[in-house]
Design a protein around this motif. Structure first.
Motif, mmCIF file in Angstrom:
data_model
loop_
_atom_site.group_PDB
_atom_site.id
_atom_site.type_symbol
_atom_site.label_atom_id
_atom_site.label_comp_id
_atom_site.label_asym_id
_atom_site.label_seq_id
_atom_site.Cartn_x
_atom_site.Cartn_y
_atom_site.Cartn_z
ATOM 1 N N TYR A 114 -5.935 -3.671 0.376
ATOM 2 C CA TYR A 114 -6.502 -3.269 1.659
ATOM 3 C C TYR A 114 -7.529 -4.287 2.152
ATOM 4 O O TYR A 114 -7.516 -4.677 3.321
ATOM 5 C CB TYR A 114 -7.152 -1.892 1.538
ATOM 6 C CG TYR A 114 -7.949 -1.528 2.755
ATOM 7 C CD1 TYR A 114 -7.312 -1.156 3.934
ATOM 8 C CD2 TYR A 114 -9.338 -1.568 2.741
ATOM 9 C CE1 TYR A 114 -8.036 -0.833 5.059
ATOM 10 C CE2 TYR A 114 -10.073 -1.256 3.860
ATOM 11 C CZ TYR A 114 -9.417 -0.879 5.013
ATOM 12 O OH TYR A 114 -10.141 -0.572 6.132
ATOM 13 N N ARG B 62 -7.318 -6.456 5.484
ATOM 14 C CA ARG B 62 -8.369 -6.283 6.487
ATOM 15 C C ARG B 62 -8.989 -7.623 6.850
ATOM 16 O O ARG B 62 -9.192 -7.919 8.026
ATOM 17 C CB ARG B 62 -9.451 -5.346 5.953
ATOM 18 C CG ARG B 62 -10.559 -5.074 6.963
ATOM 19 C CD ARG B 62 -11.707 -4.373 6.328
ATOM 20 N NE ARG B 62 -12.275 -5.265 5.300
ATOM 21 C CZ ARG B 62 -13.197 -4.912 4.450
ATOM 22 N NH1 ARG B 62 -13.650 -3.689 4.451
ATOM 23 N NH2 ARG B 62 -13.664 -5.764 3.565
ATOM 24 N N LEU C 63 0.828 -1.213 0.000
ATOM 25 C CA LEU C 63 0.000 0.000 0.000
ATOM 26 C C LEU C 63 0.858 1.256 0.000
ATOM 27 O O LEU C 63 0.502 2.258 -0.638
ATOM 28 C CB LEU C 63 -0.935 -0.006 1.208
ATOM 29 C CG LEU C 63 -2.128 -0.931 1.094
ATOM 30 C CD1 LEU C 63 -2.902 -0.952 2.409
ATOM 31 C CD2 LEU C 63 -3.052 -0.502 -0.029
#
Length: 69
Positions: free
Chosen positions: A55, A59, A11
């Motif tokens: 992401y 998560r 990221l």
């Protein structure tokens, strides 16, 4: 929630690339080089869904079973 280094680094690299492409896009727009502007804009648009996928993967990896959405 434990995060892996690979996801955070991925990221971070995508964020850095978005910043660089945005700066290059503004610079080329100022000099009216519109072909390059479209290329950098397309790069930003392509990188955005990749960042969302990374992401979501990170998560979901860190969640426990009862809090999953």
């Amino acid at each position: 929630m434990k995060r892996s280094y690979v996801g955070v680094i991925g990221l971070s690299v995508i964020l850095l690339a978005n910043i660089i492409f945005t700066q290059l896009m503004v610079h080329q727009f100022f000099f009216q080089n519109y072909d390059a502007v479209l290329l950098y804009m397309a790069s930003n648009i392509i990188l955005f869904p990749v960042a969302i996928l990374i992401y979501k993967k990170e998560r979901d990896k860190g969640e426990s079973g009862y809090a999953k959405k």
